[in-house]
Each structure stands twice: as C-alpha cells, then as structure tokens.
Write a protein that holds these residues in place. Sequence first.
Motif, short mmCIF file in Angstrom:
data_model
loop_
_atom_site.label_atom_id
_atom_site.label_comp_id
_atom_site.label_asym_id
_atom_site.label_seq_id
_atom_site.Cartn_x
_atom_site.Cartn_y
_atom_site.Cartn_z
N ASN A 142 -5.59 -6.12 8.50
CA ASN A 142 -6.92 -5.42 7.84
C ASN A 142 -6.69 -4.32 7.26
OD1 ASN A 142 -8.35 -8.02 7.95
ND2 ASN A 142 -9.50 -7.44 9.87
N ASP A 143 -5.57 -3.43 7.81
CA ASP A 143 -5.53 -2.10 7.31
C ASP A 143 -4.25 -1.90 6.34
OD1 ASP A 143 -7.63 -0.88 8.58
OD2 ASP A 143 -6.44 0.15 10.18
N VAL A 144 -4.11 -3.11 6.02
CA VAL A 144 -2.79 -3.07 5.08
C VAL A 144 -2.90 -3.92 3.80
CG1 VAL A 144 -0.36 -3.46 4.71
CG2 VAL A 144 -0.99 -2.82 7.03
N MET A 145 -2.94 -3.24 2.62
CA MET A 145 -3.21 -4.15 1.43
C MET A 145 -2.03 -4.43 0.78
SD MET A 145 -5.01 -5.60 -0.91
CE MET A 145 -6.72 -5.01 -0.50
N ASP B 89 3.73 0.58 3.82
CA ASP B 89 2.45 -0.05 3.80
C ASP B 89 1.40 0.98 3.08
OD1 ASP B 89 3.30 -2.06 5.35
OD2 ASP B 89 3.07 -1.28 7.14
N ILE B 90 0.66 -0.01 2.28
CA ILE B 90 -0.60 0.66 1.40
C ILE B 90 -1.62 0.21 1.76
CG2 ILE B 90 -1.27 1.26 -0.63
CD1 ILE B 90 1.67 0.83 -1.64
N ARG B 91 -2.77 1.04 2.28
CA ARG B 91 -4.01 0.67 2.74
C ARG B 91 -4.90 0.20 1.71
NH1 ARG B 91 -2.72 5.09 6.88
NH2 ARG B 91 -3.40 6.70 5.51
N PRO B 92 -6.04 -0.72 2.02
CA PRO B 92 -6.90 -0.87 1.10
C PRO B 92 -7.81 0.28 0.51
CG PRO B 92 -7.10 -2.13 3.26
CD PRO B 92 -6.10 -1.33 3.46
N GLY B 93 -7.96 0.10 -0.49
CA GLY B 93 -8.80 1.51 -1.23
C GLY B 93 -8.09 2.64 -1.56
N GLU B 94 -6.98 2.69 -1.13
CA GLU B 94 -6.07 3.84 -1.05
C GLU B 94 -5.80 4.19 -2.59
OE1 GLU B 94 -2.79 5.75 1.89
OE2 GLU B 94 -2.67 3.47 1.24
N PHE B 95 -5.34 5.44 -3.06
CA PHE B 95 -4.91 5.86 -4.23
C PHE B 95 -3.54 6.41 -3.76
CE2 PHE B 95 -6.40 7.31 -8.64
CZ PHE B 95 -4.77 7.63 -9.11
N PHE B 96 -2.58 5.61 -4.15
CA PHE B 96 -1.24 5.66 -3.68
C PHE B 96 -0.23 6.24 -4.81
CE2 PHE B 96 2.81 4.71 -2.13
CZ PHE B 96 2.81 5.06 -0.64
N ALA B 97 0.50 7.01 -4.64
CA ALA B 97 1.50 7.44 -5.63
C ALA B 97 2.86 7.26 -5.30
CB ALA B 97 1.09 8.97 -6.03
#
Lengths: 306, 363
Positions: free
Chosen positions: B4-7, B30-38
């Motif tokens: 659940n912690d990984v999108m 690992d990119i989390r849900p709702g994260e703004f990842f660059a």
Amino acid sequence: MESWRRHPLVFWLINLPPTLWLVVFFLLPLSIIWVFSFGEKEGVIGINVTWTLANYVRAFDPLYLEIFTKSFWFAGITTFLCLVIGFPIAIFITFSPARWRPVLLLLIILPFWTNLLIRTYALIAVLRMRGYVNFTLEWFWEKANGVLLFLGLDNVALLGERFQPLELLYNNTAVVIGLVYVHLPFMVLPLYAALDRMDKSYLEASLDLGAGQFRTFFAVTVPLAKAGIISGLIITFIPALGSFLTPDLLGGTDSQMIANVIERQFKSANDWPFGAALSYLLMYITFFALAIRALMARGTSAMEAA
Amino acid sequence: MPDNDVMISIKEVTKRFGNTVTAVDQVSIDIRPGEFFALLGPSGCGKTTLLRMIAGFELPSAGQILIDGQDMEGIAPNHRPINMVFQSYAVFPHMSVFDNVAYGLKVSGVPRAEIGPRVEESLDLVKLAGYGPRMPDQLSGGQRQRVALARALVKRPKVLLLDEPLSALDAKLREAMQLELVRLQHTVGITFIVVTHDQKEALSMANRIAVMEEGQVRQLASPAELYEAPNCRFVADFIGKTNLLQGRVGGLSGAQVLVQVEGIGPVPLSGDKEMRGEVGVAVRPEKMRLRGDGPAEDEVGIKGRVAEIAYFGEVSFVYLTDAQGRSLSVAVPNHKRTGGGAILTGQDHWCCWRPEDAILLPE
C-alpha cells in the motif's frame, strides 16, 4: 533574392537560356498543338486551322467517352491500390533503423533508373502463359499432385488432368498490375516524406491515452499525413491517367486507355487535329486535379504550421 | 503482494541499446502514492529512458516494473494506468482543444454524456475553461502545455509522467508553472513523476529526487537532504554550487573525523567514521563568510585573493584564489542597496566557515 534588381544584366543573362529553352521546346510546340486542335484534316499531311470545335465535340462521342471513363477507372484503381500498398511500405521505411532507411528508399527509387520499356517487358516475362508466375504455380501443382499420388488419390484427378496456366497477360488485370508496379514509387515517396516529418510523439501520445495501434493509425497518422496522402494520390493519378506504354504492351483489345487513342490519332489514323483535341482534354483534367490539390494544400498548410 | 505504500516499484531495471550502450543500469526505486517524484540528471543519464519504460514505450532488458502492485511486463502503453505529458506536448494539431482532451476518453469507451463534463472539469483544473473550441495553433506554448496536462489528467491515471515539462517555456513562465504543477498535484493527489535536467526545478517541486548519472541512481533523497547532505562528489557538484576541497583523514576525534585540509589544518567533520585516506570536503558558497581578519573562534578559513565578482542581484558570488591555486566561491548577500562594492578584486580576504557546515565526501 533582391540582389537581381541591382544586377539586372546578370539576372537576364542567367535566365535567358532556360527561358528560351522553355519557350522554344515547350510553350511553342504546345501552342501549335493547341492551335491544331481547332483545325481540320486536309489531305495527307495538311491541317487547315478553321477554329472549329468539331474535334472537341467528337471527343464526347460515346466511343471516346467510354475510353475516357475506362482510363479514369484504371488510373483510379491504380491510385487506390498504390495507396493501400504504399502506406504500409512508407510506414515500414519510416520506422526502420536510421541506417537502413536510405537503402530501403533506394530500393523504391531503383526502378526509376531502369527503362520503362525494359521493366514492362520483364513484367511480360513474369506474367505470360509460360512465365514465372505460372512456373511457380505449376511447381506447386506438381508437388500437390505428388502428395495426392503418395496418398493414392491420383486417379481421381482432384487437380485436373493437366496444369492449367493462368491467363495473366493481355487483359485489364495485367494493365492494373503493370500500372501499380510502375507508379508505386510516386505514392511511397510523398507518403514517406510526410511520415518522416511527423513528430513521432503524436503516436506515442495516442497510445498513452489508451488508443490501440489501429485507432492511432486512423485518428492520428492519417490526418497528420494528409498532405502527403493528397500529394501521393495526385502525382500517382496524373501519370497513371496518361499511361500509354503499359496498356499497349500488357493490355488486351479492350484495355486501351485514352493515351493509346491519342497515339493512334497522331500515327496510324493520321488525324492530328483530333489527337490534339484529346491531348488538351487530358491536360485540362490534369490541371483540374492539380487545382484541387492546391486548394486542399491551402487547408492543410495552416495545420502543418502548428 | 501489493504494498500500500508503494505506487511504482522499479526493481533492478536495466536497459541496454544494442550491445554497447547501457542506458539504465540496475535501477531500483520505490515511489510512494501521491508523491511528487523527480528523476534528475544530466542529459544522457538514462532518466528519460527510465520514464519511457514506466510508460511502456521502451521495454526493460532486465528487471521488473510494478505499478500499484501489478507487473507491467507485456502490458502495452495503452493499457497502463498512467499518462504522460510529452516534452513536445504532442497536442494533436488537427483537433480542437476539446477534442484533444476528449480523445483519451473516447478511445477508452467512456459514455458520451460523461465526456463533456469531464473535459470541462479538466480544462477548468488547468485554468483553460472556455478554450475548448480553439485549435492548438491558436495557443501559446504555455497554453499548449496546459492542454497536454488536461488531456493526461482527464483520464484520472494513477501516475502522471512528465518528460521535461518546463524546458520549452521561458524563464518567467517556467517559475509560475513550477508552482502551478505543485498546486495541481495537491489538488488531484496523483503520483507525479517528472524528468528534468534542471536541478532548481527538481528542488522546488519534488518531494523526493533520484539523482542519476550514467544509468545509475547516485542518491535518492529529499531536496534538502540532497543539498545539505550529498553522498558523493557528483551529487554535491550537480546540485547547486559547491567548493570542493581535497583532504586526508588524519584520525578520529570523539564522534568526528579529523580531516587534514591543506592550508587549514585538521578540521573536525561529522560523517562516516570508516572513511580513510583521501576524502572530499564540500562547502556551499552561502555557508561561507568573507572576513578581513581571519576566521572567528568556531570557524576555519582559507585566505585568498578576490579574482572576480559576479553580481546576481540578490546575491553576489565572489571568486577567490588561494595560495595553493584553489578557486573558492563565496555567496555574499546584497543586504543593502548601497555599499555592495566593499569587496574589490585584488583584495585579500578570508573565506570562513563553521566545520559543521562542511560535508565530508568519499573519494
């Protein structure tokens, strides 16, 4: 480009030879033919220009109308088939690895470097009764018969007593095959040019938004290649309409096109005025097609600029 | 087993082109849900290839990509729960703004009655309400980008991918759009993954940043952590400006590492106590002070001669050269409107900093 104003002498010296060439060898003969189309035959070689419209009226005789219609039909089918065959080829070349593209384009252009007459005779060798298509079919026929023999079914003669070669030559089909073969490059090159120019991320965007390959092709590729498609259609249609060698060599008695009729007027029938009138009618049709292209290009140029 | 912690889970992903080029080399993120990842890095570092693999336009040579727990292997781009904003925007030039935004809904069989309101809602979201009937060639670059955003967001993807989204905009618009993207991401709550070569862009927008070089992730951290605690020379150098000094581990002093820096002496630094031999000491220009009379009690310093002063408005960068020929840059904020010319080229000054503001880097 403004510099010619400052050196008018140089400008005229450079441009005089081509202009003269154009006038003497193109515009002048064309004008003579135009004048002839309003003339009457007089004796064996004489032409009396009386500004009669009789030649044009005669062109609308059902006999010639039918040949015109047939020519349109041949050229139309040819153009359509070239589009259907040429589009996948153009797509294939566009998406090939960059180092293969020139080679593939060369393969498309290569036939241009061979004389049309030689190519057409080669096609005869392929299509005739004892030609390579029939040889291939015969080979398959014999192999299939061998299998039947092996299975003990030879006495039923399922495939007939003897191999019946297909009559592929001297009919309308042969003409269309020949025309498609000759005109395919005219279609592939403008299509390739249009597809190559297209930003491929449009296709990826379409896929990304959930469209399949098929949908993407019709909703994105085709509309964006519209200018290339129209160019391809017209520069295939115009020479196909005026074809003369292909129907002459590959066609049967009922597959002559308007260019064959024109050729006959100038040669065996020795009726130059009528031939001239038919030539000009064909030219007017061509101009008409080019005008349509220009109009449609105006519509798409705004879109391309985006 | 969906976590659940990984999108998005990128596992040991490698991409090779031909036999010689490894664009992406065993990357795991690992990119989390709702994260703004660059994904940040210089051109050719593999960030765009990685993004294109997530979108499905490139296939990994090895490794696995999971989106919301689902393995993406063999799943075509049009069947992935993600949408992308292309660098060139790829707004279809032959369709109106409305048709562009509606396209993704039409092709996935959304009922006709639902399309209109959703398109309007999406255009509203990117502040383009009323632009529906316009054709793309009637829009500015910024507006076209908003269309691309609306077109992607209208599909309500789980993840939005943005490939160099701001590179084609002019500086002023780019800054406004950075804030806009962050606002948009807060509104829709979707995971954003943005590829950029612009470190300022990444620092100001992202929650977390993966800095890539030569197909590998050098550091994955929050913007502040990347800036204040880079883990290697590449990251220290790539993110912001930095003064990199050469040093040698001389021993330990309590919890700190004593580093011998030429021209200064032993400097106590916090960091990996296992480090031995040659090390790097990085000090950001704004952590340094210029003093005429040597370092204060809690500071260390190097004496140098002012070689050049670069004026940036809010700040001036003073470049000094020390006795060893090392070049140092010090950021001097222009607090006052006048009197900024107190420092002149050719003057001798001390570049001073507190040891706790220096970063210990492995060789």
